[in-house]
Design a protein around this motif. Structure first.
Motif, PDB file in Angstrom:
ATOM      1  N   ARG A 310       0.817  -1.217   0.000  1.00  0.00           N
ATOM      2  CA  ARG A 310       0.000   0.000   0.000  1.00  0.00           C
ATOM      3  C   ARG A 310       0.856   1.274   0.000  1.00  0.00           C
ATOM      4  O   ARG A 310       0.632   2.183  -0.800  1.00  0.00           O
ATOM      5  CB  ARG A 310      -0.913  -0.040   1.230  1.00  0.00           C
ATOM      6  CG  ARG A 310      -1.795   1.169   1.348  1.00  0.00           C
ATOM      7  CD  ARG A 310      -2.442   1.283   2.725  1.00  0.00           C
ATOM      8  NE  ARG A 310      -3.049   2.596   2.831  1.00  0.00           N
ATOM      9  CZ  ARG A 310      -4.280   2.881   2.460  1.00  0.00           C
ATOM     10  NH1 ARG A 310      -5.061   1.950   1.978  1.00  0.00           N
ATOM     11  NH2 ARG A 310      -4.742   4.107   2.572  1.00  0.00           N
ATOM     12  N   ALA A 311       1.839   1.333   0.896  1.00  0.00           N
ATOM     13  CA  ALA A 311       2.651   2.548   1.022  1.00  0.00           C
ATOM     14  C   ALA A 311       3.422   2.835  -0.266  1.00  0.00           C
ATOM     15  O   ALA A 311       3.460   3.977  -0.747  1.00  0.00           O
ATOM     16  CB  ALA A 311       3.609   2.417   2.200  1.00  0.00           C
ATOM     17  N   LEU A 312       4.030   1.792  -0.842  1.00  0.00           N
ATOM     18  CA  LEU A 312       4.798   1.973  -2.083  1.00  0.00           C
ATOM     19  C   LEU A 312       3.891   2.354  -3.245  1.00  0.00           C
ATOM     20  O   LEU A 312       4.251   3.166  -4.096  1.00  0.00           O
ATOM     21  CB  LEU A 312       5.581   0.695  -2.416  1.00  0.00           C
ATOM     22  CG  LEU A 312       6.770   0.369  -1.514  1.00  0.00           C
ATOM     23  CD1 LEU A 312       7.423  -0.939  -1.954  1.00  0.00           C
ATOM     24  CD2 LEU A 312       7.802   1.497  -1.541  1.00  0.00           C
ATOM     25  N   LEU A 313       2.694   1.764  -3.291  1.00  0.00           N
ATOM     26  CA  LEU A 313       1.740   2.052  -4.370  1.00  0.00           C
ATOM     27  C   LEU A 313       1.297   3.517  -4.315  1.00  0.00           C
ATOM     28  O   LEU A 313       1.292   4.216  -5.332  1.00  0.00           O
ATOM     29  CB  LEU A 313       0.529   1.120  -4.252  1.00  0.00           C
ATOM     30  CG  LEU A 313      -0.506   1.191  -5.373  1.00  0.00           C
ATOM     31  CD1 LEU A 313       0.099   0.733  -6.694  1.00  0.00           C
ATOM     32  CD2 LEU A 313      -1.720   0.334  -5.040  1.00  0.00           C
ATOM     33  N   LEU A 314       0.932   3.986  -3.114  1.00  0.00           N
ATOM     34  CA  LEU A 314       0.512   5.378  -2.965  1.00  0.00           C
ATOM     35  C   LEU A 314       1.645   6.337  -3.292  1.00  0.00           C
ATOM     36  O   LEU A 314       1.447   7.358  -3.958  1.00  0.00           O
ATOM     37  CB  LEU A 314       0.023   5.633  -1.528  1.00  0.00           C
ATOM     38  CG  LEU A 314      -1.406   5.225  -1.190  1.00  0.00           C
ATOM     39  CD1 LEU A 314      -1.701   5.492   0.274  1.00  0.00           C
ATOM     40  CD2 LEU A 314      -2.414   5.959  -2.064  1.00  0.00           C
ATOM     41  N   GLU A 315       2.851   5.991  -2.846  1.00  0.00           N
ATOM     42  CA  GLU A 315       3.996   6.865  -3.114  1.00  0.00           C
ATOM     43  C   GLU A 315       4.277   6.934  -4.619  1.00  0.00           C
ATOM     44  O   GLU A 315       4.547   8.008  -5.165  1.00  0.00           O
ATOM     45  CB  GLU A 315       5.231   6.366  -2.356  1.00  0.00           C
ATOM     46  CG  GLU A 315       6.344   7.393  -2.352  1.00  0.00           C
ATOM     47  CD  GLU A 315       7.485   7.045  -1.394  1.00  0.00           C
ATOM     48  OE1 GLU A 315       8.554   7.642  -1.567  1.00  0.00           O
ATOM     49  OE2 GLU A 315       7.297   6.184  -0.510  1.00  0.00           O
ATOM     50  N   ALA A 316       4.190   5.794  -5.303  1.00  0.00           N
ATOM     51  CA  ALA A 316       4.404   5.777  -6.759  1.00  0.00           C
ATOM     52  C   ALA A 316       3.374   6.650  -7.464  1.00  0.00           C
ATOM     53  O   ALA A 316       3.700   7.392  -8.401  1.00  0.00           O
ATOM     54  CB  ALA A 316       4.321   4.339  -7.273  1.00  0.00           C
ATOM     55  N   LEU A 317       2.129   6.583  -7.011  1.00  0.00           N
ATOM     56  CA  LEU A 317       1.068   7.415  -7.586  1.00  0.00           C
ATOM     57  C   LEU A 317       1.377   8.896  -7.375  1.00  0.00           C
ATOM     58  O   LEU A 317       1.299   9.709  -8.302  1.00  0.00           O
ATOM     59  CB  LEU A 317      -0.272   7.042  -6.940  1.00  0.00           C
ATOM     60  CG  LEU A 317      -1.442   8.028  -7.074  1.00  0.00           C
ATOM     61  CD1 LEU A 317      -1.759   8.321  -8.531  1.00  0.00           C
ATOM     62  CD2 LEU A 317      -2.677   7.510  -6.362  1.00  0.00           C
ATOM     63  N   LEU A 318       1.749   9.245  -6.146  1.00  0.00           N
ATOM     64  CA  LEU A 318       1.960  10.659  -5.805  1.00  0.00           C
ATOM     65  C   LEU A 318       3.204  11.232  -6.471  1.00  0.00           C
ATOM     66  O   LEU A 318       3.235  12.411  -6.833  1.00  0.00           O
ATOM     67  CB  LEU A 318       2.011  10.810  -4.278  1.00  0.00           C
ATOM     68  CG  LEU A 318       0.681  10.508  -3.568  1.00  0.00           C
ATOM     69  CD1 LEU A 318       0.860  10.365  -2.072  1.00  0.00           C
ATOM     70  CD2 LEU A 318      -0.354  11.594  -3.879  1.00  0.00           C
TER      71      LEU A 318
END
Length: 328
Positions: A310-318
């Protein structure tokens, strides 16, 4: 008894008026329009010993057992955990129920929701029961995304699209359900729920207007470089992942639409209007298109319950969102 919603009146008359019922129905439509309530109401009618056109009597032995949750001929199959798959061993237990004789000498009724939560093995295990249910058995399948179902599952059911209420009917229902909110708040909720009034009420219970304000504020700080992608990803730890992807996909679409039409009146998303306008002017279209492709691809993974960090996915999006305004 399950709620009767005004926008289902015509469909209910059609279903309740049948002299013979199919062995399997697939009730499908968007989330939040009352499909589960319709299925429960139909299940009660099918099991009732003294049914009437308006529904189950509510007073016979069958209705009393159903209300108490102890009806021996009623079976509900759902994922054991929210947002998890329906497993093959759960379906095998259901198949065992199908082969039994009805204990009250009437019908057996099965309610399965959501049908698309069945994994491939579970769906295949259900096929024979759908094709040749033993005794007088009716299966009620509920689906929010029928496109994800096996064609063989769909072909063995009577497919019934459930009506989506119009805007005025939805707002009238929300006014009764959420009288404490302002008309504007109810309108905003309905827009966030893509026109589904029950989904709007559920979103309100989840505090979605506050979540939306938190996200919009975060996006603005990100673009002003007042917050880094990793800081924001951490701050959004409590946000439902699907909601994040739904909203970012919508915003990417609005940016592209504005770039192609130049129409300020078509911006939509009032709270993100200035951000959309800014990015439409500053972001190269190829970058927005690439981000939209990435969003839609990863949204499917979220929907499919893929094992994501979750954390890596959100960071990649942002990181991608923050890099949109550029000359590249």
């Amino acid at each position: 008894m399950a709620d009767a919603y005004p926008w289902q009146a015509g469909l209910w008359q059609q279903l309740a008026g049948r002299t013979q019922h199919a062995h399997a129905y697939l009730l499908h439509g968007p989330v939040g329009i009352g499909k589960r309530a319709l299925a429960e109401r139909l299940a009660a009618l099918l099991l009732c010993q003294r049914p009437a056109p308006e529904g189950a009597c509510g007073a016979c032995k069958s209705c009393l057992l159903l209300a108490a949750g102890t009806h021996p001929d009623h079976y509900v199959l759902e994922p054991e955990e929210v947002d998890k798959a329906i497993r093959v061993d759960q379906v095998r237990d259901l198949v065992g129920f199908v082969t039994q004789t009805a204990q009250l000498a009437g019908r057996k009724v099965i309610l399965l929701e959501p049908a698309e939560a069945m994994n491939l093995n579970a769906a295949n295990a259900l096929l024979k029961s759908l094709e040749e249910p033993s005794g007088d058995t009716v299966l009620l399948l509920i689906s929010h995304q029928p496109s994800r179902l096996l064609p063989t599952i769909k072909s063995r059911c009577v497919q019934q699209a459930c009506p989506l209420p119009g805007r005025e009917a939805s707002l009238a229902w929300l006014e009764t359900a959420l009288p404490e909110l302002t008309p504007q708040a109810r309108t905003d909720l309905l827009a966030l729920a893509a026109g589904s009034p029950l989904a709007a009420a559920k979103l309100h219970a989840q505090g979605v207007l506050e979540l939306r304000a938190l996200m919009v504020d975060g996006v603005k700080k990100l673009l002003k470089q007042q917050q880094s992608p990793s800081q924001l990803a951490e701050a959004w730890n409590a946000l439902p992942l699907l909601l994040v992807f739904d909203w970012f996909s919508e915003w990417a679409y609005l940016i592209l639409r504005h770039q192609m039409t130049g129409d300020d009146d078509a911006l939509g998303a009032v709270d993100m209007c200035k951000v959309v306008q800014y990015l439409a002017q500053k972001a190269p279209r190829n970058k927005v298109l690439a981000l939209q492709d990435w969003l839609l691809s990863h949204r499917q993974k979220v929907l499919a319950k893929a094992n994501l960090n979750r954390a890596l996915l959100l960071e990649a999006l942002l990181v991608q969102w923050a890099s949109l305004p550029s000359a590249g």
